[in-house]
Write a protein that holds these residues in place. Structure first.
Motif, PDB file in Angstrom:
ATOM      1  N   UNK A  42       0.821  -1.207   0.000  1.00  0.00           N
ATOM      2  CA  UNK A  42       0.000   0.000   0.000  1.00  0.00           C
ATOM      3  C   UNK A  42       0.854   1.256   0.000  1.00  0.00           C
ATOM      4  N   UNK A  43       2.014   1.200   0.645  1.00  0.00           N
ATOM      5  CA  UNK A  43       2.902   2.353   0.694  1.00  0.00           C
ATOM      6  C   UNK A  43       3.706   2.526  -0.592  1.00  0.00           C
ATOM      7  N   UNK A  44       4.298   1.441  -1.056  1.00  0.00           N
ATOM      8  CA  UNK A  44       5.244   1.529  -2.172  1.00  0.00           C
ATOM      9  C   UNK A  44       4.595   1.363  -3.550  1.00  0.00           C
ATOM     10  N   UNK A  71      18.040  -9.530  -2.934  1.00  0.00           N
ATOM     11  CA  UNK A  71      16.764  -9.005  -3.396  1.00  0.00           C
ATOM     12  C   UNK A  71      16.243  -9.933  -4.486  1.00  0.00           C
ATOM     13  N   UNK A  72      14.963 -10.265  -4.416  1.00  0.00           N
ATOM     14  CA  UNK A  72      14.346 -11.092  -5.448  1.00  0.00           C
ATOM     15  C   UNK A  72      13.556 -10.221  -6.391  1.00  0.00           C
ATOM     16  N   UNK A  86      14.954  -0.374  -8.983  1.00  0.00           N
ATOM     17  CA  UNK A  86      15.354   0.130  -7.684  1.00  0.00           C
ATOM     18  C   UNK A  86      14.769  -0.803  -6.631  1.00  0.00           C
ATOM     19  N   UNK A  87      15.428  -0.902  -5.473  1.00  0.00           N
ATOM     20  CA  UNK A  87      14.874  -1.734  -4.414  1.00  0.00           C
ATOM     21  C   UNK A  87      15.340  -1.247  -3.052  1.00  0.00           C
ATOM     22  N   UNK A  95      10.905  -8.915  10.482  1.00  0.00           N
ATOM     23  CA  UNK A  95      11.836  -9.711   9.704  1.00  0.00           C
ATOM     24  C   UNK A  95      12.159  -8.943   8.430  1.00  0.00           C
ATOM     25  N   UNK A  96      13.227  -9.303   7.772  1.00  0.00           N
ATOM     26  CA  UNK A  96      13.661  -8.577   6.583  1.00  0.00           C
ATOM     27  C   UNK A  96      12.770  -8.893   5.383  1.00  0.00           C
ATOM     28  N   UNK A  97      12.202  -7.844   4.805  1.00  0.00           N
ATOM     29  CA  UNK A  97      11.467  -7.960   3.545  1.00  0.00           C
ATOM     30  C   UNK A  97      12.094  -6.983   2.554  1.00  0.00           C
ATOM     31  N   UNK A  98      11.831  -7.182   1.285  1.00  0.00           N
ATOM     32  CA  UNK A  98      12.366  -6.275   0.275  1.00  0.00           C
ATOM     33  C   UNK A  98      11.248  -5.810  -0.652  1.00  0.00           C
ATOM     34  N   UNK A  99      11.415  -4.600  -1.177  1.00  0.00           N
ATOM     35  CA  UNK A  99      10.461  -4.049  -2.133  1.00  0.00           C
ATOM     36  C   UNK A  99      11.244  -3.634  -3.375  1.00  0.00           C
ATOM     37  N   UNK A 100      10.791  -4.070  -4.539  1.00  0.00           N
ATOM     38  CA  UNK A 100      11.482  -3.843  -5.809  1.00  0.00           C
ATOM     39  C   UNK A 100      10.536  -3.137  -6.777  1.00  0.00           C
ATOM     40  N   UNK A 101      11.077  -2.207  -7.577  1.00  0.00           N
ATOM     41  CA  UNK A 101      10.287  -1.572  -8.641  1.00  0.00           C
ATOM     42  C   UNK A 101      11.133  -1.556  -9.903  1.00  0.00           C
ATOM     43  N   UNK A 102      10.500  -1.798 -11.015  1.00  0.00           N
ATOM     44  CA  UNK A 102      11.213  -1.807 -12.284  1.00  0.00           C
ATOM     45  C   UNK A 102      10.365  -1.261 -13.414  1.00  0.00           C
TER      46      UNK A 102
END
Length: 209
Positions: A42-44, A71-72, A86-87, A95-102
């Motif tokens: 919702x944020x990203x 990063x996946x 970008x990520x 816990x560690x999560x990742x957010x990716x945009x392309x």
């Protein structure tokens, strides 16, 4: 038309704007991200303001950036399509999560595994939570029921493809020039487990379905 309106309404539940529609006070961005994969999406990558600027603003608000971890990338795209990416890594959920945009260049997508559609550009955003179970991911997608959803096991074309359940919320049809969906991929344990919430937006431009 009714099905499409239901789909749009369901997608709106992922955005911060939905809080205002219910008369609730919008939560603090950090608290929203702490709710997990749905809050982070919702944020990203919100449905109503899905852009590089929104992604960057969310990263600045949370003080998030890349770290030394992995990063996946979405299994729904291939590397040669990516024009830029970008990520960031997050720990708000405990816990560690990742957010990716392309950003995608011109290409061809196969909608629902059948109709081939050429697009002139695309924007894809993904939140990856390595600790989410299949059952938890399924529970998170229950609000999508009643919209235009497909759910089926899939295996991609390569030798090391993940196996996943995919729930797709279609927000616009090919004839409208813009296609946007939300998909929850849940790889089998032998392919990494966890879950990936992916938003796609493809602009057909002058291309015809």
């Amino acid at each position: 038309m009714a099905g499409r309106m239901m789909a749009i309404a369901a997608a709106a539940a992922l955005t911060l704007a939905a809080c205002g529609d219910r008369g609730e006070e919008a939560p603090d961005p950090a608290a929203q991200a702490g709710r997990g994969i749905i809050g982070q999406a919702a944020l990203f990558c919100p449905s109503q303001d899905f852009s590089w600027e929104t992604f960057d603003a969310a990263a600045r608000t949370l003080g998030a950036g890349p770290d030394e971890g992995e990063v996946r990338r979405p299994p729904t795209i291939i590397g040669k399509e990516t024009v830029r990416e970008r990520w960031v890594a997050l720990t708000q959920s405990g816990r560690r999560t990742t957010v990716w945009i392309g950003e995608m260049g011109p290409g061809r997508r196969y909608l629902n595994g059948t109709a081939a559609v050429d697009h002139v550009s695309g924007l894809v955003c993904m939140v990856h939570d390595p600790g989410l179970t299949r059952e938890e991911a399924r529970d998170l997608t229950k609000p999508w029921e009643g919209a235009e959803i497909s759910g089926a096991a899939r295996t991609g074309p390569g030798k090391n493809d993940l196996e996943a359940r995919s729930w797709t919320l279609v927000q616009s049809s090919p004839g409208m020039g813009l296609y946007q969906d939300i998909q929850m991929y849940v790889p089998s344990p032998e392919h990494g487990g966890g879950a990936m919430l992916i938003r796609h937006r493809f602009d057909y431009g002058s291309a015809t379905p």
